[in-house]
Design a protein around this motif. Structure first.
Motif, PDB file in Angstrom:
ATOM      1  N   PRO A   5      50.638  31.984  47.772  1.00 45.73           N
ATOM      2  CA  PRO A   5      50.903  33.426  47.736  1.00 45.73           C
ATOM      3  C   PRO A   5      49.598  34.218  47.740  1.00 45.73           C
ATOM      4  N   PRO A   6      49.561  35.357  48.416  1.00 47.51           N
ATOM      5  CA  PRO A   6      48.319  36.146  48.456  1.00 47.51           C
ATOM      6  C   PRO A   6      47.979  36.726  47.089  1.00 47.51           C
ATOM      7  N   ARG A   7      46.700  37.008  46.873  1.00 53.08           N
ATOM      8  CA  ARG A   7      46.257  37.645  45.634  1.00 53.08           C
ATOM      9  C   ARG A   7      45.117  38.587  45.968  1.00 53.08           C
ATOM     10  N   LYS A   8      44.812  39.468  45.038  1.00 52.04           N
ATOM     11  CA  LYS A   8      43.718  40.398  45.244  1.00 52.04           C
ATOM     12  C   LYS A   8      42.390  39.660  45.180  1.00 52.04           C
ATOM     13  N   ARG A   9      41.451  40.132  45.990  1.00 46.47           N
ATOM     14  CA  ARG A   9      40.136  39.514  45.976  1.00 46.47           C
ATOM     15  C   ARG A   9      39.505  39.668  44.589  1.00 46.47           C
ATOM     16  N   GLY A  10      38.844  38.622  44.151  1.00 43.24           N
ATOM     17  CA  GLY A  10      38.234  38.652  42.832  1.00 43.24           C
ATOM     18  C   GLY A  10      39.201  38.345  41.717  1.00 43.24           C
ATOM     19  N   GLY A  11      40.373  37.789  42.055  1.00 44.31           N
ATOM     20  CA  GLY A  11      41.360  37.458  41.040  1.00 44.31           C
ATOM     21  C   GLY A  11      40.955  36.233  40.234  1.00 44.31           C
ATOM     22  N   VAL A  12      41.905  35.750  39.461  1.00 38.74           N
ATOM     23  CA  VAL A  12      41.654  34.578  38.622  1.00 38.74           C
ATOM     24  C   VAL A  12      42.720  33.536  38.912  1.00 38.74           C
ATOM     25  N   ALA A  13      42.424  32.304  38.555  1.00 38.91           N
ATOM     26  CA  ALA A  13      43.384  31.219  38.745  1.00 38.91           C
ATOM     27  C   ALA A  13      44.585  31.402  37.814  1.00 38.91           C
TER      28      ALA A  13
END
Length: 320
Positions: free
Chosen positions: A167-175
């Protein structure tokens, strides 16, 4: 221009105004840049020039094309230039290459480099990875004495991909999971006490004994002393490879035991993280290129655009 006409033109130069002199210098800059690139490539290739098709060194000059000297192989009859078979073949705007390589030595972003040199940002991105394609292979052939090895982990990124396997996530996210998981890219770094360094992107998740055999065993001298953390994969690898092995446990508060420590490799990790942060996210598939870029810059090992150009065509600055 004929010699007589050139002499007449040259005599009139002192009469130019300051803006006119600036215009003349600006007009000559691309030609001077192209001459520098052609000269640097010719000097680098002179001792190792051979036919890229049959590897024969018997060749003769065969005209010019696109500013580069062409050669014809006496054995197979094919023609080539000094960039044939390299990642830089068919790249345009050669007059701007050295200026662009200067921006790489300054670790500028894609857009900042494009603005400084006067090319499109897509061209800047393509040039960056063409120049790093072979430069990332500029590595020592072996580590000797005391060698430290440790891993660092970065959140995997599929930046620029049209299809994601998650699934996509925002750049700079966390695991989503705590600790080491398949959401993290593993970067294995080994470094001896002379500063010689090798690094590998082993994949996602924790490093395995099989990966250590694949990457580390070919570059470790048989008499090396390998220093790592207590990870079970290192112990199994050292036992199977017959390599002397010592461990330090940072979790137990043990950082240094005489000459036994991993502070050099951990310091390299820290420098790489700090340097990489300026690019605001790097796709996982390009991590090997950025590791090679950092190794080129670390400690000023490559300090000029000409040296970086040599590495980009596979002529390395160090003996491998």
């Amino acid at each position: 221009m004929k010699a007589a006409s050139f002499k007449r033109w040259l005599k009139r130069l002192p009469g130019l105004t300051r803006p006119q002199r600036a215009q003349v210098l600006q007009a000559l800059r691309p030609a001077v840049g192209l001459d520098r690139v052609v000269e640097a490539i010719a000097q680098a290739r002179a001792a190792r020039r051979c036919c890229p098709a049959c590897a024969s060194k018997c060749c003769h000059r065969h005209g010019h094309a696109n500013g580069l000297q062409r050669y014809r192989c006496r054995q197979c009859g094919r023609t080539f230039n000094d960039l044939t078979g390299t990642p830089l073949a068919r790249l345009r705007h050669r007059a701007k290459w050295l200026d662009y390589l200067d921006t790489m030595l300054d670790s500028k972003s894609v857009r900042a480099a494009a603005k400084a040199v006067g090319v499109h940002r897509n061209t800047s991105f393509r040039w960056r990875h063409r120049f790093l394609h072979l430069a990332k292979l500029d590595r020592p052939s072996s580590l000797k004495g005391i060698a430290e090895a440790d891993e660092m982990f970065l959140l995997e990124s599929q930046k620029g991909s049209r299809k994601l396997d998650r699934p996509p996530r925002k750049r700079g996210g966390v695991a989503r999971r705590r600790g080491i998981s398949r959401e993290l890219d593993c970067i294995l770094v080994a470094r001896d006490r002379t500063g010689q360094t090798v690094d590998y992107v082993t994949g996602r998740g924790a490093v395995t004994t099989r990966q250590l055999h694949q990457h580390l065993r070919p570059v470790l001298d048989p008499e090396v002393l390998l220093v790592t953390d207590p990870h079970a994969a290192y112990r199994a690898f050292a036992r199977e490879a017959g390599i002397a092995h010592q461990t330090v446990s940072l979790r137990a508060g043990e950082r240094v035991r005489g000459a036994i420590h991993v502070q050099n490799v951990n310091a390299y990790h820290r420098r790489f993280r700090e340097w990489l942060a300026r690019f605001h996210g790097v796709a996982s598939r390009y991590l090997p290129n950025y590791l090679g870029w950092q190794w080129a810059l670390d400690g000023g090992r490559i300090s000029s655009a000409e040296q970086l150009l040599r590495a980009a065509i596979g002529l390395f600055h160090i003996q491998r």
